[in-house]
Design a protein around this motif. Structure first.
Motif, PDB file in Angstrom:
ATOM      1  N   TYR A   1       0.787  -1.234   0.000  1.00  0.00           N
ATOM      2  CA  TYR A   1       0.000   0.000   0.000  1.00  0.00           C
ATOM      3  C   TYR A   1       0.822   1.289   0.000  1.00  0.00           C
ATOM      4  N   PHE A   2       2.109   1.212   0.219  1.00  0.00           N
ATOM      5  CA  PHE A   2       2.863   2.460   0.318  1.00  0.00           C
ATOM      6  C   PHE A   2       4.209   2.417  -0.396  1.00  0.00           C
ATOM      7  N   PHE A   3       4.810   1.226  -0.556  1.00  0.00           N
ATOM      8  CA  PHE A   3       6.126   1.145  -1.184  1.00  0.00           C
ATOM      9  C   PHE A   3       5.973   1.132  -2.697  1.00  0.00           C
ATOM     10  N   ARG A   4       6.593   2.098  -3.350  1.00  0.00           N
ATOM     11  CA  ARG A   4       6.520   2.196  -4.804  1.00  0.00           C
ATOM     12  C   ARG A   4       7.865   1.833  -5.417  1.00  0.00           C
ATOM     13  N   GLN A   5       7.816   0.898  -6.340  1.00  0.00           N
ATOM     14  CA  GLN A   5       9.037   0.479  -7.037  1.00  0.00           C
ATOM     15  C   GLN A   5       8.942   0.893  -8.495  1.00  0.00           C
ATOM     16  N   VAL A   6       9.983   1.575  -8.960  1.00  0.00           N
ATOM     17  CA  VAL A   6      10.012   2.033 -10.350  1.00  0.00           C
ATOM     18  C   VAL A   6      10.762   1.023 -11.206  1.00  0.00           C
ATOM     19  N   ARG A   7      10.108   0.580 -12.251  1.00  0.00           N
ATOM     20  CA  ARG A   7      10.738  -0.295 -13.236  1.00  0.00           C
ATOM     21  C   ARG A   7      10.746   0.412 -14.582  1.00  0.00           C
ATOM     22  N   LEU A   8      11.675  -0.007 -15.429  1.00  0.00           N
ATOM     23  CA  LEU A   8      11.796   0.594 -16.764  1.00  0.00           C
ATOM     24  C   LEU A   8      11.617  -0.494 -17.814  1.00  0.00           C
ATOM     25  N   VAL A   9      10.633  -0.315 -18.651  1.00  0.00           N
ATOM     26  CA  VAL A   9      10.328  -1.301 -19.683  1.00  0.00           C
ATOM     27  C   VAL A   9      11.102  -0.926 -20.944  1.00  0.00           C
ATOM     28  N   ASP A  10      12.079  -1.760 -21.300  1.00  0.00           N
ATOM     29  CA  ASP A  10      12.911  -1.483 -22.473  1.00  0.00           C
ATOM     30  C   ASP A  10      12.433  -2.276 -23.676  1.00  0.00           C
ATOM     31  N   ALA A  11      13.276  -2.375 -24.708  1.00  0.00           N
ATOM     32  CA  ALA A  11      12.876  -3.034 -25.956  1.00  0.00           C
ATOM     33  C   ALA A  11      12.964  -4.546 -25.898  1.00  0.00           C
ATOM     34  N   ASP A  12      13.590  -5.087 -24.864  1.00  0.00           N
ATOM     35  CA  ASP A  12      13.724  -6.538 -24.749  1.00  0.00           C
ATOM     36  C   ASP A  12      12.504  -7.091 -24.024  1.00  0.00           C
ATOM     37  N   THR A  13      11.686  -7.822 -24.744  1.00  0.00           N
ATOM     38  CA  THR A  13      10.419  -8.291 -24.183  1.00  0.00           C
ATOM     39  C   THR A  13      10.563  -9.552 -23.336  1.00  0.00           C
ATOM     40  N   ASP A  14      11.710 -10.215 -23.408  1.00  0.00           N
ATOM     41  CA  ASP A  14      11.868 -11.493 -22.713  1.00  0.00           C
ATOM     42  C   ASP A  14      12.570 -11.368 -21.367  1.00  0.00           C
ATOM     43  N   ASP A  15      13.472 -10.417 -21.248  1.00  0.00           N
ATOM     44  CA  ASP A  15      14.266 -10.297 -20.025  1.00  0.00           C
ATOM     45  C   ASP A  15      13.513  -9.496 -18.969  1.00  0.00           C
ATOM     46  N   ARG A  16      13.876  -9.705 -17.700  1.00  0.00           N
ATOM     47  CA  ARG A  16      13.257  -8.936 -16.624  1.00  0.00           C
ATOM     48  C   ARG A  16      13.587  -7.466 -16.768  1.00  0.00           C
ATOM     49  N   ASP A  17      12.609  -6.627 -16.506  1.00  0.00           N
ATOM     50  CA  ASP A  17      12.818  -5.193 -16.611  1.00  0.00           C
ATOM     51  C   ASP A  17      13.723  -4.686 -15.500  1.00  0.00           C
ATOM     52  N   ALA A  18      14.458  -3.623 -15.809  1.00  0.00           N
ATOM     53  CA  ALA A  18      15.349  -3.007 -14.825  1.00  0.00           C
ATOM     54  C   ALA A  18      14.525  -2.361 -13.716  1.00  0.00           C
ATOM     55  N   ARG A  19      15.035  -2.465 -12.494  1.00  0.00           N
ATOM     56  CA  ARG A  19      14.400  -1.832 -11.351  1.00  0.00           C
ATOM     57  C   ARG A  19      15.325  -0.762 -10.790  1.00  0.00           C
ATOM     58  N   VAL A  20      14.757   0.352 -10.400  1.00  0.00           N
ATOM     59  CA  VAL A  20      15.552   1.390  -9.745  1.00  0.00           C
ATOM     60  C   VAL A  20      15.855   0.930  -8.328  1.00  0.00           C
ATOM     61  N   VAL A  21      17.138   0.904  -7.980  1.00  0.00           N
ATOM     62  CA  VAL A  21      17.543   0.418  -6.659  1.00  0.00           C
ATOM     63  C   VAL A  21      18.093   1.528  -5.777  1.00  0.00           C
ATOM     64  N   SER A  22      18.352   2.686  -6.358  1.00  0.00           N
ATOM     65  CA  SER A  22      18.833   3.836  -5.592  1.00  0.00           C
ATOM     66  C   SER A  22      18.493   5.101  -6.367  1.00  0.00           C
ATOM     67  N   TYR A  23      17.977   6.087  -5.643  1.00  0.00           N
ATOM     68  CA  TYR A  23      17.502   7.296  -6.298  1.00  0.00           C
ATOM     69  C   TYR A  23      18.404   8.502  -6.038  1.00  0.00           C
ATOM     70  N   ASP A  24      18.236   9.481  -6.924  1.00  0.00           N
ATOM     71  CA  ASP A  24      18.734  10.843  -6.717  1.00  0.00           C
ATOM     72  C   ASP A  24      20.243  10.947  -6.517  1.00  0.00           C
ATOM     73  N   VAL A  25      21.005  10.236  -7.345  1.00  0.00           N
ATOM     74  CA  VAL A  25      22.446  10.442  -7.384  1.00  0.00           C
ATOM     75  C   VAL A  25      22.695  11.837  -7.971  1.00  0.00           C
ATOM     76  N   ASN A  26      23.499  12.627  -7.312  1.00  0.00           N
ATOM     77  CA  ASN A  26      23.771  14.008  -7.713  1.00  0.00           C
ATOM     78  C   ASN A  26      22.560  14.919  -7.498  1.00  0.00           C
ATOM     79  N   LYS A  27      21.807  14.636  -6.460  1.00  0.00           N
ATOM     80  CA  LYS A  27      20.614  15.420  -6.140  1.00  0.00           C
ATOM     81  C   LYS A  27      20.969  16.890  -5.945  1.00  0.00           C
ATOM     82  N   GLY A  28      20.083  17.761  -6.393  1.00  0.00           N
ATOM     83  CA  GLY A  28      20.297  19.201  -6.264  1.00  0.00           C
ATOM     84  C   GLY A  28      20.967  19.823  -7.465  1.00  0.00           C
TER      85      GLY A  28
END
Length: 220
Positions: free
Chosen positions: A175-202
């Motif tokens: 209900y509260f944890f949001r995971q961002v995934r990125l759907v690329d052109a490869d339809t068979d492989d698992r999509d990439a998941r964001v594991v760390s945010y805001d590198v170089n924030k600001g």
């Protein structure tokens, strides 16, 4: 050789060059007080601060850094150079060393994960044009997309510096944890998941770490 066939398939098409002017549709942020001006520290500066080289820390970005430097050495005017210009707003999804190791294991059909050094050698073996294309596929020019914006961007197509797009897929758990995934052109492989945010924030150039290398083609 399978890795050579993959390189041949990926090294196609013209590379997008209008990096600073590409428009990206992202959800509008709610109106707030006037934000502080963003800084101009480039992502290249951030990546090259780590001078330890290839190591056993699979969560950092040694392979990525080496790939960026290799492209810029071979092609000084490559569009990848935008990563060195902190005045240009962009968002990059940067694969960890583990992401590159997993990619190499899959395309070479090896049993074990390669070392970081071996992973870079295999990636470089795809050819500098292919490496350039893969890197550009991880860059979204024209927008500084922070975590707050990313988790609200479900279903958004992000146009990359390569010209093709990736789709944001936001999953909600418990209900509260949001995971961002990125759907690329490869339809068979698992999509990439964001594991760390805001590198170089600001700063105008911001990055989010991902656990898979985004693939601009559908690999067999």
């Amino acid at each position: 050789m399978r890795i050579a066939r993959i390189a041949a398939r990926m090294a196609v098409g013209a590379v997008a060059t209008a990096l600073a002017t590409t428009a990206v549709a992202v959800p509008a942020a709610q109106a707030t007080s006037k934000p502080k001006p963003l800084g101009t520290t480039s992502l290249a500066q951030v990546l090259t601060r780590d001078t330890s080289g290839f190591d056993r820390n699979s969560r950092d970005f040694d392979v990525l850094t080496a790939a960026v430097l290799a492209v810029l050495e071979a092609k000084p005017n490559s569009p990848v150079k935008v990563l060195t210009d902190g005045t240009v707003a962009l968002t990059a999804f940067i694969p960890t060393d583990a992401a590159f190791q997993q990619l190499v294991r899959e395309i070479t059909q090896a049993r074990k994960l390669p070392s970081e050094s071996a992973a870079f050698t295999a990636v470089a073996g795809l050819g500098i044009d292919t490496v350039e294309s893969v890197l550009l596929y991880h860059v979204v020019p024209g927008a500084t997309i922070d975590r707050k914006t990313a988790v609200r961007a479900d279903g958004t197509d992000l146009t990359t510096a390569l010209g093709s797009s990736v789709e944001v897929d936001v999953r909600t758990y418990l209900y509260f944890f949001r995971q961002v995934r990125l759907v690329d052109a490869d339809t068979d492989d698992r999509d990439a998941r964001v594991v760390s945010y805001d590198v170089n924030k600001g700063n105008r150039q911001i990055a989010h770490a991902v656990d898979r290398v985004l693939r601009p083609i559908d690999l067999p």
